[in-house]
Design an enzyme around this catalytic site. Structure first.
Site, PDB file in Angstrom:
ATOM      1  N   HIS A  12      28.548 -15.639  -9.175  1.00  0.00           N
ATOM      2  CA  HIS A  12      29.110 -14.410  -8.619  1.00  0.00           C
ATOM      3  C   HIS A  12      28.091 -13.275  -8.714  1.00  0.00           C
ATOM      4  CE1 HIS A  12      31.460 -10.629  -8.894  1.00  0.00           C
ATOM      5  NE2 HIS A  12      32.165 -11.189  -7.905  1.00  0.00           N
TER       6      HIS A  12
ATOM      7  N   CYS B 138      24.271 -19.158   9.323  1.00  0.00           N
ATOM      8  CA  CYS B 138      24.526 -18.025   8.440  1.00  0.00           C
ATOM      9  C   CYS B 138      24.511 -18.555   7.032  1.00  0.00           C
ATOM     10  CB  CYS B 138      25.854 -17.377   8.773  1.00  0.00           C
ATOM     11  SG  CYS B 138      27.126 -18.540   9.205  1.00  0.00           S
TER      12      CYS B 138
END
Ligand code: ADP
Ligand code: MG
Ligand code: MG
Length: 885
Positions: free
Chosen positions: A462, A839
C-alpha cells in the site's frame, strides 16, 4: 586458425570502435583512437572469445593463443624499440581488463609488467633515473601480488606507510631511490613470507596476468555488479596488453582523467583532474589531492598554467574525440616528459540533467540530429529530473536501507502516526512519516508527509503504490528498522535511534534512510528539458497517458505531458478517511437494500471526484475503471477499529469481525472483485456509472470537453462483459432521459487474465478499448506475485531463468507473447476501431514501452511521474523502428 589477438599502434589498428563485443569497450576504442590519429601506446587486444573459451575449458587458453600473444608482443617491441624481458632496455606493458560495457572498479589491471631484478636496472639505466625505476618496480610488485597472486594489499600499503613515516615524508613522491629500493626488498620478503612470491620471468608474469584479468570476470563483486545491471555472464572480458608510458618519471610527467563536458551539469566546459609525477589510478585513489586541468578558483596549479602546450594538445584531443564519437567523452591520459599519450576514451556517465543539456546543445552545434539526440538520453534516468535529489556532495550517514519504493529525496522530521503528520504539517513542519506498514487510514498523513518509511511491505505494498502515485519518495520494507509506536521511536539494526521530531532524510531511488537533514538540489525543469521533450513528442507514435485518480495526480499528469488518463482506479478514492466508513458499510452490507443505502452515501463523493478529474483533464480522455477492490484492504485490522466500525454501521461486533475474517481469506488478486462484483451486485456498477455520467454531463454543461471511458476490470469472457455493459448502457439511458442531455462515452475491458487474452477476439466485439493490466497478467501467467517472491526472482534472474524482473520489465517470452497474440486477436475483430494500450507500472518502463510499440499498441499509461519516461521511451521506440532496428 582462429584470430584471438588484434593489434594496434602507430596510427593503425586491426580493430575499430564497432567491434566492442569482440574487443571490449576499452580495446575497441584504443583501436579507434589509433585510427583517428591520436597518440596511443601500441598494444594488442585478446578477444572476449578467449575469455569464453577459458571458462568453457576448465580455465585453459586456446592452444594457439600463446603464439599469437608472442607475435603481439613482437609487434609492440618493433614500434617501441625495446624488448620484453631485455635486461638492458626492457619493454614494460600493462595488462588491462575491458568488458563490452564498462564495469567501473570491478575488474583488474596490472601496470609495469615485465619488471624483475634485472630489468629494473636496465630501466634505471635507460631512463637515467633510478628513483623512477624503483618506484615502478614497487608499484608492480604490489599490484601483481594483489591482483594476480591474491595477496592482501594492506600488507604492502602498510609497509609503504611505515617507510614514509620513517623518512618523514607525506607524499610517496618524496621517497628517494634508496628508500624505494629498500621497499622493493621488503615487498619481496612480504610475498615470500605469505607464500606468494612473484615470478621473475616476464613471460610467466604475462601469462598469469592475462589469466588474472579473466579471473576478475568471475569475482563475487563482478558477478553482483552484472546482476544489478543485467549484464549477461557469458559476455566475458577482453584483455588489453599495451606498452607502458610513464607518468611517474619526473615533474614533467603526469597522469589524469577528464570529461569533454561537465558530467554533473552538462555544461560545455573541459572538466578534469591530473597529478604530476604519478601513475595509473593515483588520481582517483586520492593518494594526493589532484590538480585541475583548467585554471579555476581552487588556487591549485592547473595544467593550463603548468603545462600550457600539453593542455592545448589535450584540448584539441577533446574536440577531436567529441566530434568523432558525437558524444561526451570520459578520457584517461598520461604525460611522459611532456608528451601526451591517450589511454582510454568512452562515452561519459552523466546525470539526467547533464544528459539532456548535452543532447540539446549537441544538436545546436550540429553534432547530432534530433533523432540521435533522443537516443542519447537514458529514459529510465529521466525521473531524476523531476524529483528533487539529495546533494551528491553533501556528507551522508545512511542508518538503514529498504526497498527503493518511490524515487526522489525527502527531508523532514520523524513522526509515527498519520494524524501527527497532518497536525505537524498544518503548523508548517516538514515531516517524514514512519510506519510499520501503511493502510488506507494513513492516506492523509502520507499526503502531508515529504516522504514515507515503512518497516514492512514490498514494492507493491500500500505504502509503495500510494507513494508512487503521489510522487512522494518512499523507502518501504526496511528490515533494518524496528518501530515502537508507543514510545514514538525507531531503532536501526546498527543501533541508531530516531525519536519523534528528529530530522531524517530519505533517498527513495536508492532505498536509503539517512540521519539528519541532507541538503537537496532542485529538480526544476529547465528550458533544455522543454526543448528536448518537444522533439520527443514529435518523434513518437504511442500515445502516453497517466494513471491518476486524485486532482493532484491529474494536475501532475498534465504538467508532465500526459495526453489523458489511462486508468483512474475508483477504489483508491474510498481510502479517504471521510468515506471509508461508508465504503466499509457497502462491503459488509447483508443484502441489496443495505448496499444501496451505503452506495447512495458514496454517490456524491464519487461524482465530485469525477467532476474534478474531468475539469482538470478538460479536452483529454479519461478512463475510469469500475470498482476493483481487494475488499479486505478496506477493512480495519485491530479489534478497537472493528468495534468502532460496528458502532458506526449499527451492527454487532461479532458480525463485523466474522464478515471481515471471511473476506480476509480471499486471495486479494483473484477473489470476489472486478466485474464479478458488478455481476453479483449490479447496484455498485449502477452507482458508479451514474457518478461518472452525471459528472460528465455537468462538466459538459459548464463548457468543458469530456470524454469518459468506462473500463471493466477482471473480465474473463464476453458474456461477463456484456452483462456489465448492459448495466452501464441501461443506466446511461436512464440518466440521459432524466437529465434531458446526452454525452458520448466508451466502454472497454481490462485484459488482465490469461482467459481474456485468449478470447480477445470475442471480447473485442463488445469493446471500444482494451487496457492490459500487465501486473495481474504477469501474476496469473507466472503464478507468482512480486511481493511474495522477491527472493526467488533474484535467484531466477541470476540463473538466467528470467532475463529481468518480470514485474518491472514485461516478460517478453511469456507474458509478452500472450499480449501480442491478444492484440492481434483484437485487431482481427476490430482493426483500428479498437484502442489498445497498457495501464500499469510496465507502461512507464522503457524496455516494456519499446515492446508495446513494436507490437502495435496505441497507448501506454503509467503513474504521472513516469509520464516523461514513457514519452521518451516511446520516441526511442519510434526512432529505432524508423532505423529498422
Ligand atoms: P580501469 O578499467 O579500472 O580504468 P585501466 O585499464 O584503465 O583500468 O587502467 C587503470 C589505470 O592505469 C588507468 O588510469 C590507466 O590510465 C593506467 N594505465 C593503463 N595502461 C597504461 C599504460 N600502458 N601506460 C600508462 N598507464 C596505464
Ligand atoms: Mg580506465
Ligand atoms: Mg487487476
Amino acid at each position: 586458425m582462429s584470430k584471438w589477438v588484434y593489434a594496434f599502434g602507430n596510427g593503425q589498428a586491426e580493430g575499430d570502435a564497432a567491434m566492442r563485443n569482440l574487443l571490449g569497450g576499452k580495446g575497441a576504442n584504443l583501436a579507434e583512437m589509433n585510427r583517428v590519429g591520436l597518440l596511443v601506446p601500441p598494444g594488442f587486444t585478446v578477444t572476449t572469445e578467449v575469455c569464453t573459451h577459458y571458462y568453457e575449458n576448465d580455465k585453459t587458453y586456446p592452444a594457439d593463443l600463446l603464439e599469437q600473444v608472442r607475435s603481439g608482443v613482437s609487434h609492440i617491441e618493433r614500434l617501441i624499440g625495446r624488448k620484453f624481458g631485455d635486461a638492458a632496455n626492457p619493454l614494460l606493458v600493462s595488462v588491462r581488463s575491458g568488458a563490452r560495457v564498462s564495469m567501473p572498479g570491478m575488474m583488474d589491471t596490472v601496470l609495469n609488467l615485465g619488471l624483475n631484478d634485472a630489468t629494473v636496472r636496465g630501466l634505471a639505466a635507460a631512463a637515467k633515473d633510478e628513483r623512477f625505476a624503483y618506484d615502478s618496480y614497487r608499484r608492480f610488485i604490489m599490484m601483481f601480488s594483489n591482483v594476480v597472486l591474491g595477496a592482501d594489499i594492506d600488507l604492502f600499503e602498510h609497509a609503504l606507510e611505515k617507510m614514509k613515516e620513517r623518512k618523514g615524508c607525506r607524499a610517496d613522491t618524496e621517497l628517494a631511490a634508496e628508500d624505494l629500493k629498500a621497499l622493493v626488498a621488503e615487498f619481496k620478503r612480504i610475498g615470500k613470507d605469505i607464500g606468494k612470491e612473484f615470478p621473475q620471468d616476464p613471460w610467466e608474469q604475462l601469462n598469469k596476468g592475462i589469466g588474472a584479468v579473466f579471473g576478475s570476470w568471475m569475482t563475487k563483486k563482478a558477478i553482483t555488479y552484472r546482476k544489478i545491471n543485467s549484464i549477461p555472464g557469458d559476455w566475458g572480458t577482453a584483455v588489453n596488453v599495451q606498452a607502458m608510458v610513464f607518468g611517474n618519471a619526473g615533474d614533467d610527467c603526469a597522469t589524469g582523467v577528464c570529461f569533454s563536458r561537465d558530467p554533473a551539469t552538462g555544461e560545455n566546459r573541459f572538466y578534469g583532474e591530473y597529478l604530476c609525477n604519478a601513475q595509473g589510478e593515483d588520481v582517483v585513489a586520492g593518494i594526493r589531492t589532484p590538480q585541475p586541468l583548467a585554471k579555476d578558483a581552487s588556487g591549485r596549479l592547473s595544467m593550463q598554467e603548468a603545462m600550457p602546450e600539453v593542455y592545448a594538445e589535450l584540448t584539441a584531443v577533446r574536440g577531436k574525440l567529441e566530434k568523432h564519437y558525437k558524444d561526451m567523452q570520459d578520457m584517461e591520459f598520461t604525460i611522459e616528459h611532456k608528451k601526451l599519450w591517450m589511454l582510454q576514451t568512452r562515452s561519459g556517465k552523466r546525470t539526467a540533467p547533464a544528459a539532456i543539456r548535452v543532447a540539446v546543445e549537441m544538436v545546436a552545434e550540429g553534432l547530432l540530429t534530433k533523432d540521435e539526440a533522443i537516443m542519447r538520453v537514458d529514459a529510465g534516468q529521466l525521473d531524476q529530473v523531476l524529483h528533487p535529489t539529495l546533494d551528491p556532495k553533501a556528507p551522508k550517514k545512511v542508518i538503514a536501507t529498504g526497498l527503493p519504493a518511490s524515487p526522489g529525496a525527502a527531508v523532514g522530521r520523524a513522526v509515527f502516526h498519520a494524524d501527527d503528520a497532518e497536525a505537524w504539517k498544518a503548523r508548517g513542519e516538514k515531516v517524514i512519516l514512519v510506519r510499520i506498514e501503511t493502510s488506507p487510514e494513513d492516506i492523509g498523513g502520507m499526503h502531508a508527509a515529504e516522504g514515507v518509511i515503512t518497516a514492512r511491505g514490498g514494492m507493491t505494498s500500500h505504502a509503495a503504490v500510494v507513494a508512487r502515485g503521489m510522487g512522494t519518495p518512499c523507502v518501504s520494507g526496511s528490515a533494518d528498522i524496528t518501530i515502537n509506536y508507543a514510545q514514538k521511536l525507531l531503532r536501526t539494526a546498527s543501533g541508531a535511534v530516531v525519536r519523534e521530531g528528529d530530522w531524517l532524510s530519505i533517498d527513495g531511488a536508492k532505498g536509503q534512510i539517512i540521519e539528519g537533514a541532507v541538503p537537496t538540489m532542485s529538480g526544476a525543469m529547465t528550458d533544455n528539458f522543454g526543448v528536448f521533450m518537444k522533439w520527443v513528442d514529435e518523434a513518437r507514435r504511442l500515445e502516453v497517458r497517466a494513471n491518476a485518480e486524485t486532482p493532484s495526480d491529474a494536475r501532475h499528469a498534465r504538467e508532465f505531458g500526459a495526453e489523458g488518463i489511462g486508468l483512474a482506479r475508483t477504489e483508491h478514492m474510498f481510502f479517504d478517511p471521510s468515506r471509508i466508513q461508508d465504503m466499509r458499510g457497502m462491503i459488509l452490507a447483508q443484502d441489496e437494500a443495505g448496499r444501496r443505502a451505503a452506495l447512495a452515501k458514496l454517490l456524491p463523493y464519487q461524482k465530485q471526484d469525477f467532476k474534478d478529474l474531468f475539469a482538470i483533464m478538460d479536452g483529454l480522455p479519461v478512463t475510469i475503471r469500475l470498482l476493483d477492490p481487494p475488499l479486505h484492504e478496506f477493512l480495519p485490522h485491530t479489534e478497537a477499529e472493528l468495534r468502532d466500525l460496528a458502532r458506526h454501521l449499527g451492527l454487532s461486533y461479532e458480525t463485523v469481525a466474522e464478515r471481515s475474517a471471511a473476506l480476509h481469506e480471499a486471495n486479494p488478486m483473484l477473489g470476489h472483485r472486478g466485474c464479478r462484483l458488478a455481476v453479483t451486485y449490479p447496484e455498485i456498477c449502477e452507482m458508479q456509472t451514474r457518478a461518472i455520467l452525471e459528472a460528465a454531463l455537468e462538466c459538459q454543461a459548464e463548457g468543458k470537453t469530456v470524454t469518459p471511458e468506462i473500463e471493466v476490470p477482471l473480465v474473463g469472457s464476453k458474456k461477463e462483459l456484456d452483462i456489465v455493459k448492459a448495466i452501464i448502457d441501461a443506466t446511461a439511458e436512464k440518466i440521459f432521459a432524466e437529465k434531458g442531455a446526452k454525452i458520448g462515452y466508451k466502454v472497454g475491458s481490462m485484459i488482465e487474465l490469461p482467459r481474456a487474452a485468449l478470447l480477445a477476439d470475442e471480447i473485442a466485439e463488445s469493446c471500444d478499448f482494451f487496457g492490459f493490466g500487465t501486473n495481474d497478467l504477469t501474476q496469473t501467467i507466472l503464478g507468482m506475485s512480486r511481493d511474495d517472491t522477491g527472493k526467488i526472482l533474484d535467484e531466477y534472474r541470476a540463473r538466467g531463468i528470467y532475463a529481468a524482473d518480470p514485474f518491472a520489465s514485461v516478460d517478453v517470452e511469456g507474458v509478452g507473447k500472450l499480449i501480442e497474440a491478444a492484440v492481434k486477436l483484437g485487431r482481427k475483430t476490430k482493426g483500428g476501431r479498437i484502442h489498445i494500450g497498457v495501464c500499469g507500472e510496465h507502461g512507464g518502463d522503457p524496455e516494456s514501452v519499446y515492446f508495446f510499440d513494436r507490437i502495435g499498441m496505441d497507448f501506454v499509461s503509467c503513474s504521472p511521474f513516469r509520464v516523461p519516461i514513457a514519452r521518451l521511451a516511446a520516441a526511442q521506440a519510434a526512432v529505432k523502428a524508423k532505423a529498422g532496428k
